[in-house]
Scaffold this motif. Structure first.
Motif, PDB file in Angstrom:
ATOM      1  N   GLN A 105       0.848  -1.196   0.000  1.00 41.34           N
ATOM      2  CA  GLN A 105       0.000   0.000   0.000  1.00 41.34           C
ATOM      3  C   GLN A 105       0.885   1.248   0.000  1.00 41.34           C
ATOM      4  N   VAL A 106       0.619   2.113  -0.959  1.00 39.00           N
ATOM      5  CA  VAL A 106       1.399   3.339  -1.082  1.00 39.00           C
ATOM      6  C   VAL A 106       0.882   4.386  -0.104  1.00 39.00           C
ATOM      7  N   GLN A 107       1.804   5.008   0.580  1.00 38.00           N
ATOM      8  CA  GLN A 107       1.450   6.109   1.478  1.00 38.00           C
ATOM      9  C   GLN A 107       2.389   7.280   1.232  1.00 38.00           C
ATOM     10  N   LEU A 108       1.820   8.469   1.233  1.00 35.21           N
ATOM     11  CA  LEU A 108       2.589   9.707   1.166  1.00 35.21           C
ATOM     12  C   LEU A 108       2.276  10.488   2.425  1.00 35.21           C
ATOM     13  N   VAL A 109       3.312  10.877   3.133  1.00 38.50           N
ATOM     14  CA  VAL A 109       3.116  11.593   4.389  1.00 38.50           C
ATOM     15  C   VAL A 109       3.871  12.918   4.334  1.00 38.50           C
ATOM     16  N   GLU A 110       3.102  13.997   4.389  1.00 37.55           N
ATOM     17  CA  GLU A 110       3.706  15.329   4.386  1.00 37.55           C
ATOM     18  C   GLU A 110       4.013  15.764   5.817  1.00 37.55           C
ATOM     19  N   SER A 111       5.000  16.623   5.932  1.00 34.43           N
ATOM     20  CA  SER A 111       5.323  17.223   7.216  1.00 34.43           C
ATOM     21  C   SER A 111       5.969  18.577   6.977  1.00 34.43           C
ATOM     22  N   GLY A 112       5.967  19.380   8.007  1.00 37.01           N
ATOM     23  CA  GLY A 112       6.671  20.658   7.936  1.00 37.01           C
ATOM     24  C   GLY A 112       5.797  21.891   7.858  1.00 37.01           C
ATOM     25  N   GLY A 113       4.509  21.739   7.801  1.00 34.18           N
ATOM     26  CA  GLY A 113       3.645  22.905   7.730  1.00 34.18           C
ATOM     27  C   GLY A 113       3.566  23.641   9.065  1.00 34.18           C
ATOM     28  N   GLY A 114       2.924  24.795   9.039  1.00 33.65           N
ATOM     29  CA  GLY A 114       2.761  25.564  10.266  1.00 33.65           C
ATOM     30  C   GLY A 114       2.448  27.011   9.983  1.00 33.65           C
ATOM     31  N   LEU A 115       2.592  27.830  11.009  1.00 33.45           N
ATOM     32  CA  LEU A 115       2.300  29.256  10.921  1.00 33.45           C
ATOM     33  C   LEU A 115       3.604  30.017  10.763  1.00 33.45           C
ATOM     34  N   MET A 116       3.667  30.836   9.721  1.00 34.12           N
ATOM     35  CA  MET A 116       4.870  31.600   9.435  1.00 34.12           C
ATOM     36  C   MET A 116       4.476  33.046   9.180  1.00 34.12           C
ATOM     37  N   GLN A 117       5.478  33.899   9.143  1.00 30.92           N
ATOM     38  CA  GLN A 117       5.263  35.293   8.791  1.00 30.92           C
ATOM     39  C   GLN A 117       5.744  35.549   7.376  1.00 30.92           C
ATOM     40  N   ALA A 118       5.165  36.531   6.759  1.00 33.76           N
ATOM     41  CA  ALA A 118       5.578  36.886   5.409  1.00 33.76           C
ATOM     42  C   ALA A 118       7.076  37.164   5.387  1.00 33.76           C
ATOM     43  N   GLY A 119       7.714  36.583   4.368  1.00 32.96           N
ATOM     44  CA  GLY A 119       9.152  36.740   4.245  1.00 32.96           C
ATOM     45  C   GLY A 119       9.951  35.593   4.827  1.00 32.96           C
ATOM     46  N   SER A 123      10.956  31.524   5.685  1.00 37.01           N
ATOM     47  CA  SER A 123      11.214  30.327   4.886  1.00 37.01           C
ATOM     48  C   SER A 123      10.699  29.104   5.625  1.00 37.01           C
ATOM     49  N   MET A 124      10.356  28.097   4.861  1.00 37.15           N
ATOM     50  CA  MET A 124       9.828  26.859   5.430  1.00 37.15           C
ATOM     51  C   MET A 124      10.133  25.730   4.465  1.00 37.15           C
ATOM     52  N   ARG A 125      10.345  24.545   5.007  1.00 39.97           N
ATOM     53  CA  ARG A 125      10.555  23.386   4.151  1.00 39.97           C
ATOM     54  C   ARG A 125       9.524  22.320   4.456  1.00 39.97           C
ATOM     55  N   LEU A 126       8.854  21.876   3.421  1.00 41.96           N
ATOM     56  CA  LEU A 126       7.923  20.754   3.528  1.00 41.96           C
ATOM     57  C   LEU A 126       8.625  19.484   3.077  1.00 41.96           C
ATOM     58  N   SER A 127       8.231  18.390   3.677  1.00 43.92           N
ATOM     59  CA  SER A 127       8.753  17.082   3.290  1.00 43.92           C
ATOM     60  C   SER A 127       7.607  16.162   2.930  1.00 43.92           C
ATOM     61  N   CYS A 128       7.867  15.245   2.036  1.00 44.90           N
ATOM     62  CA  CYS A 128       6.883  14.233   1.674  1.00 44.90           C
ATOM     63  C   CYS A 128       7.613  12.907   1.561  1.00 44.90           C
ATOM     64  N   ALA A 129       7.316  12.012   2.481  1.00 42.17           N
ATOM     65  CA  ALA A 129       7.946  10.703   2.496  1.00 42.17           C
ATOM     66  C   ALA A 129       6.997   9.670   1.912  1.00 42.17           C
ATOM     67  N   ALA A 130       7.476   8.942   0.935  1.00 46.30           N
ATOM     68  CA  ALA A 130       6.676   7.905   0.283  1.00 46.30           C
ATOM     69  C   ALA A 130       7.087   6.534   0.796  1.00 46.30           C
ATOM     70  N   GLU A 158      15.359  13.184  -2.367  1.00 45.01           N
ATOM     71  CA  GLU A 158      16.374  12.334  -1.754  1.00 45.01           C
ATOM     72  C   GLU A 158      15.945  10.894  -1.992  1.00 45.01           C
ATOM     73  N   ASN A 159      16.490  10.298  -3.035  1.00 45.13           N
ATOM     74  CA  ASN A 159      16.040   8.974  -3.470  1.00 45.13           C
ATOM     75  C   ASN A 159      16.232   7.912  -2.391  1.00 45.13           C
ATOM     76  N   ALA A 160      17.303   7.993  -1.650  1.00 44.85           N
ATOM     77  CA  ALA A 160      17.573   6.978  -0.629  1.00 44.85           C
ATOM     78  C   ALA A 160      16.471   6.935   0.428  1.00 44.85           C
ATOM     79  N   LYS A 161      15.798   8.059   0.611  1.00 46.20           N
ATOM     80  CA  LYS A 161      14.715   8.129   1.593  1.00 46.20           C
ATOM     81  C   LYS A 161      13.347   8.157   0.923  1.00 46.20           C
ATOM     82  N   ASN A 162      13.329   8.085  -0.419  1.00 46.93           N
ATOM     83  CA  ASN A 162      12.055   8.148  -1.158  1.00 46.93           C
ATOM     84  C   ASN A 162      11.247   9.368  -0.692  1.00 46.93           C
TER      85      ASN A 162
END
Length: 126
Positions: free
Chosen positions: A1-15, A17-24, A73-77
């Motif tokens: 079963q394929v799963q995609l899990v996002e992480s990294g969201g939240g509340l930020m201020q204009a200007g 930076s933020m990084r989202l991740s998606c692990a498959a 990052e292929n090693a981590k899909n």
């Protein structure tokens, strides 16, 4: 079963930076396409960025070009979405999507993706 899990969201201020991740899990997408879409309240889901194929070709919506960067990052899909110079209009739920065969001409069409994450909220305030 394929799963995609996002992480990294939240509340930020204009200007900020933020990084989202998606692990498959359940399938490797290193030769396929993994993309980011977003949906703001009352609006349709829109394409943000994608990374496709073994060469890792990247694609961006005009609204995020030169501010957002997709990487893989292929090693981590896992794929990442580095978001710089965030704007209030970037506020949305961000979804990760993936599939093995996505023609580059249709890279921004959500109908081309069979696998989706649950979404992560990104809120940018002034």
């Amino acid at each position: 079963q394929v799963q995609l899990v996002e992480s990294g969201g939240g509340l930020m201020q204009a200007g900020d930076s933020m990084r989202l991740s998606c692990a498959a899990s359940g399938r490797t997408f290193s030769n396929g396409a993994m993309a980011w879409f977003r949906q703001a309240p009352g609006k349709e889901r829109e394409f943000v960025s994608a990374i496709r194929g073994s060469a890792g070709t990247t694609y961006y919506a005009d609204s995020v070009k030169n501010r957002f960067t997709s990487s893989r990052e292929n090693a981590k899909n896992t794929v990442y979405l580095q978001m710089n110079s965030l704007k209030i209009e970037d506020t949305a739920v961000y979804y990760c999507a993936a599939d093995l065969l996505v023609p580059w001409l249709r890279i921004g069409d959500p109908r081309e993706y069979n696998y989706w994450g649950q979404g992560t909220q990104v809120t940018v305030s002034s």
